[in-house]
Motif scaffolding. Structure first.
Motif, short mmCIF file in Angstrom:
data_model
loop_
_atom_site.label_atom_id
_atom_site.label_comp_id
_atom_site.label_asym_id
_atom_site.label_seq_id
_atom_site.Cartn_x
_atom_site.Cartn_y
_atom_site.Cartn_z
N SER A 105 6.18 3.97 -2.83
CA SER A 105 5.53 2.67 -2.91
C SER A 105 4.01 2.86 -2.79
N GLY A 106 3.30 1.79 -2.46
CA GLY A 106 1.85 1.86 -2.38
C GLY A 106 1.31 1.33 -1.06
N ILE A 107 0.28 1.99 -0.54
CA ILE A 107 -0.43 1.49 0.64
C ILE A 107 -1.16 0.21 0.26
N SER A 108 -1.19 -0.74 1.18
CA SER A 108 -1.88 -2.00 0.86
C SER A 108 -2.67 -2.55 2.02
N GLY A 109 -3.15 -1.69 2.90
CA GLY A 109 -4.06 -2.12 3.95
C GLY A 109 -3.45 -3.13 4.90
N VAL A 137 10.76 4.79 2.79
CA VAL A 137 9.67 4.37 1.92
C VAL A 137 8.44 5.20 2.24
N LEU A 138 7.85 5.79 1.22
CA LEU A 138 6.57 6.48 1.35
C LEU A 138 5.53 5.70 0.56
N ARG A 139 4.48 5.28 1.24
CA ARG A 139 3.42 4.50 0.60
C ARG A 139 2.20 5.38 0.38
N ALA A 140 1.73 5.43 -0.86
CA ALA A 140 0.58 6.25 -1.21
C ALA A 140 -0.50 5.40 -1.84
N ALA A 141 -1.76 5.84 -1.72
CA ALA A 141 -2.86 5.24 -2.47
C ALA A 141 -2.95 5.96 -3.82
N ILE A 142 -4.15 6.19 -4.32
CA ILE A 142 -4.29 6.88 -5.60
C ILE A 142 -3.80 8.32 -5.46
#
Length: 294
Positions: A105-109, A137-142
């Motif tokens: 998934s994605g990091i979202s602050g 769930v692993l959240r990544a940025a760019i």
């Protein structure tokens, strides 16, 4: 262990399959073009489409772990499609008795004022977490690597604009991660039981801004650029500006750049590095590798 990779022909999927094979797992590669993608002979391919239930019969049979890497950014109704696909996969995996699912998934602050792209990622997490399997769930940025749409935008900008009047989001903090590290984390959670049913952030060893990432990429290519932030350019307006500055398909670039208004740094309380420690790649090296492979 028999491992299914859903989205096997994408930027992350192909690299993940290589690492899973190296770790001794039996791999099933699923995508709409799996049989035509040149996977090694020991990788089982399953060609199908999550939009076509008839093509999915038997997808999750005898699967121990599944990686879910599906994101439908090329469609205008990507959030609706991602919701439908995630529900469909959840039911298949639950009925077949899949033990674990791992979702990138994605990091979202701070989780407020999310872009449509990041809000959709959160919705998929919610859809999957009610399945009859343990979800990680692993959240990544760019993610930095050759083939990454987000990094391609950065690369294209440094090629085309020696002087950039850019949106103020270029100073938004982000914590990029090299593709090798992202894959190492994805594989590493398999051996750590406590990662079952948990959500983690993954990132590189340092925090950047998009401005400093642009400068770094330019320097690695022997270029010099001047960046002038323009406070009146909104994320939505700047997404149209991308039509002139990148070859990345606009349907993909638009939701990605709208997400850049959200700070995306690793939350220390959810940092996977504390549970699955790896030797993290400096972003300078990750950028150098991506440019060499691109």
């Amino acid at each position: 262990m028999r491992v299914l990779v859903v989205g096997a022909t994408g930027f992350v999927g192909g690299r993940l399959i290589e690492s899973l094979r190296s770790a001794g797992h039996d791999v099933v590669a699923f995508s709409r073009s799996a049989s035509r993608s040149g996977f090694p002979a020991d990788v089982e391919t399953f060609e199908g489409d999550l939009g076509d239930p008839a093509s999915l019969e038997g997808l999750c049979e005898d699967v121990d772990v599944a990686y879910y890497l599906i994101h439908s950014l090329t469609a205008e109704n990507f959030a609706e499609l991602d919701r439908t696909y995630a529900r469909r996969f959840r039911e298949l995996a639950s009925a077949a008795g899949v033990d674990r699912v791992i979702y990138l998934s994605g990091i979202s602050g701070d989780e407020r004022n999310l872009s449509p792209h990041l809000a959709s990622r959160r919705e998929v997490e919610s859809v999957l977490e009610v399945g009859r399997f343990d979800l990680t769930v692993l959240r990544a940025a760019i993610i930095i690597g050759a083939g990454s749409a987000s990094f391609r935008i950065v690369d294209d900008l440094t090629d085309r604009l020696p002087v950039m009047a850019v949106p103020k989001w270029v100073r938004t903090p982000c914590q990029p991660i090299g593709i090798d590290d992202a894959v190492a984390y994805l594989v590493g959670v398999l051996d750590v039981e406590e990662t079952r049913g948990r959500i983690y952030d993954i990132g590189g060893p340092t925090v950047w801004s998009y401005e400093s990432l642009l400068q770094l990429t330019a320097e690695e290519k022997g270029k010099r650029i001047l960046i002038v932030p323009v406070p009146v350019m909104s994320p939505r307006l700047s997404s149209h500006w991308l039509r002139l500055t990148t070859d990345v398909q606009y349907a993909i670039a638009q939701p990605l750049v709208e997400s850049m208004r959200n700070p995306v740094t690793v939350d220390p309380e959810r940092d996977l590095q504390s549970v699955v420690p790896i030797e993290r790649t400096p972003i300078e090296i990750a950028v150098r590798r991506a440019l060499a492979e691109g």
